[in-house]
Design a protein around this motif. Structure first.
Motif, PDB file in Angstrom:
ATOM      1  N   PRO A   1    -110.155 -25.804  52.751  1.00  0.00           N
ATOM      2  CA  PRO A   1    -109.394 -25.831  51.489  1.00  0.00           C
ATOM      3  C   PRO A   1    -110.058 -26.627  50.369  1.00  0.00           C
ATOM      4  O   PRO A   1    -109.714 -26.442  49.201  1.00  0.00           O
TER       5      PRO A   1
ATOM      6  N   LYS B   1    -110.431 -16.785  46.116  1.00  0.00           N
ATOM      7  CA  LYS B   1    -109.397 -17.157  47.076  1.00  0.00           C
ATOM      8  C   LYS B   1    -109.721 -16.724  48.507  1.00  0.00           C
ATOM      9  O   LYS B   1    -108.845 -16.645  49.366  1.00  0.00           O
TER      10      LYS B   1
ATOM     11  N   ASP C   1    -109.915 -22.211  47.291  1.00  0.00           N
ATOM     12  CA  ASP C   1    -108.543 -22.421  46.820  1.00  0.00           C
ATOM     13  C   ASP C   1    -107.745 -21.143  47.030  1.00  0.00           C
ATOM     14  O   ASP C   1    -107.979 -20.128  46.375  1.00  0.00           O
TER      15      ASP C   1
END
Length: 528
Positions: free
Chosen positions: A468, A448, A472
């Protein structure tokens, strides 16, 4: 010695008290110019103390003025005549003999006494000051009064320039303050220090010990990116080890950048700042004897104006863009990026701040992006939080590029979530900076936060580099406990009924008069 918060606050308060009715936009040119002249005066005084052997400058000058001035010019790049020093102005004020003509004469003499080799560094550096300007006052007396207030302000202990750290600290603080207050005028020339640090540490990684290093900023602004990059080189304090190059089309930052570099102790012969439009005018020594021989630099960094308009007609033969394509007329972002890449040494590295649109916009930009990816020249893409900059609330990204990479992968970093929230801006904390730099240098994959995407992945995304798509950052919400929520609602309703009952009991206890009867009955009706 670094400035304390108390010193900074007092300094800015004093400055605002002394500027009278002058707007900050006009005031900044005078305060920076006079502060710089004070610095040059004190530097010359210090040199004279070691050269004069107990004699006075006035006496040395009177014996052979041409020789005396020549000696100072050869050492400092400029010379200051007797009675033209900043301290002479202050003395005249104390003796009630000051007039604004003293400053006009001093700057006129200074411009005549700049060494030939230093012309480019000092030329027009005081042009922002007009001593007959209505900005200063309606008449000579009013203008002299404003100059007296500035000279006395800069003579106060808060503006003591003893020590290079103090000089640079004062200058940096004032640039940052004026940029904050005058965001529309100066915000575009000021890069947040934390982003500068990220770029500088990546650009100099593995090369910190090199004996010589050249750095270039084609949209140099106040010069902060150059100075921050140099600060991570171990030989930055040695004369001749670091060469500073920059280009700036606007006159005010062109002056500020040269002042900034010199007030950070950079010698004039290590500075090469050019006054020109980078996209219109390539670096001056690009063509020699009809042959394209561009100057190359070890590190290139830039914070150009975002998505600016430019004249992109008839640019196909320009060697900066010929291999990649021409950026759109309404978005010069890739024009600046390719200019930077063109002037990068084969073993160098560049970093450029741009809006996120360059990562995914189509048409001409898509073709340029594809070419850069296919040539393996994009090393990393870093996304930053929004509201980092003074002149725009949008979030930006930094692209790291190298000319001759063997690897074809690209590291994506989403650093948009780690920051400290201030009143009007967001700011990276030291731990945020450390994490970004460590991730990029070591090409780490962090869930992330970062991902090293293969060329195949990027091709599957049609060469779209929108962060993005590769990192994620979605966080699933914790499941709701419906049983606990129902119990909480029942408890709240019970509590509400209890409070309402207590309130109605209080109303029943009130004395009822003809004037209050209707109000009390209406209130009870609401709770029944």
């Amino acid at each position: 010695m670094a400035l304390s918060t108390e010193q900074q606050t007092k300094m800015w308060a004093m400055l605002n008290q002394t500027r009278g009715q002058i707007g900050l936009t006009a005031y900044k040119d005078y305060i920076f110019g006079i502060l710089f002249y004070k610095y040059l005066s004190e530097k010359a005084t210090h040199w004279l103390e070691g050269e004069s052997r107990g004699d006075t400058w006035e006496n040395i000058y009177s014996k052979d003025s041409a020789r005396a001035l020549h000696r100072m010019r050869m050492k400092l790049g400029y010379a200051i005549q007797p009675n033209d020093f900043f301290a002479d102005w202050k003395k005249a004020i104390d003796e009630d003999k000051f007039n604004i003509g003293m400053m006009t004469d001093a700057f006129g003499h200074f411009n005549q006494q700049v060494a030939f080799e230093a012309k480019g560094d000092f030329e027009g550096i005081f042009d922002g000051m007009r001593f007959d300007s209505a900005d200063l006052g309606a008449n000579a007396q009013a203008r002299a009064s404003v100059m007296i207030s500035m000279i006395e302000l800069l003579s106060s202990p808060e503006f003591d320039l003893s020590g290079d750290d103090t000089v640079s600290g004062i200058y940096e603080y004032l640039v940052a303050q004026f940029a904050t207050v005058l965001a529309s005028d100066m915000g575009q020339y000021y890069t947040p220090k934390e982003i500068s640090d990220v770029m500088a540490r990546i650009l100099t990684y593995g090369r910190e010990d090199e004996e010589s290093f050249s750095i270039y900023d084609p949209t140099v602004g106040s010069g902060s990116l150059l100075l921050t990059t140099a600060s991570y080189m171990k030989n930055s304090h040695k004369r001749g080890m670091i060469k500073y190059f920059g280009q700036e089309k606007d006159a005010t930052p062109y002056r500020l950048s040269r002042m900034n570099l010199m007030m950070h102790g950079v010698e004039y012969n290590d500075i090469n700042i050019n006054h020109a439009d980078t996209l219109e005018s390539d670096w001056p020594d690009g063509v020699v004897d009809g042959k394209d021989t561009p100057r190359m630099f070890d590190a290139v960094m830039a914070n150009p104006p975002y998505s600016a308009y430019w004249n992109n007609k008839d640019r196909e033969d320009d060697s900066r863009w010929r291999e990649y394509g021409i950026a759109p007329r309404t978005k010069a972002d890739y024009g600046f990026l390719l200019h930077c890449l063109y002037h990068l040494e084969d073993n160098g590295r560049m970093a450029i701040i741009l809006p996120h649109g360059v990562l995914f916009r189509g048409a001409a930009e898509s073709r340029i992006r594809k070419s850069l990816i296919d040539k393996h020249q994009i090393e990393a893409v870093i996304g930053f939080p929004d509201k980092m900059f003074l002149n725009t609330p949008i979030s930006v990204c930094v692209l790291i590029l190298r000319k001759n990479r063997i690897e074809s992968d690209i590291l994506f970093v989403d650093a948009s979530k780690g920051f400290e929230k201030l009143k009007k801006q967001n700011k990276l904390r030291s731990e945020d900076v450390e994490k970004i730099v460590d991730t990029v240098i070591n090409r780490k994959e962090i869930e992330k936060y970062s991902h090293v995407a293969t060329l195949d992945e990027i091709k599957e995304n049609d060469h779209n580099l929108n962060i993005p798509r590769y990192v994620d950052t979605f966080e699933e919400e914790e499941p709701i406990d419906l049983v606990a929520l129902s119990a909480e609602i029942v408890a709240l309703n019970s509590e509400i009924e209890k409070v309402e009952g207590e309130f109605l009991t209080l109303l029943d206890g009130l004395a009822i008069t003809p004037d209050t009867m209707d109000i009390i009955e209406a209130t009870k009706a609401v709770f029944r």
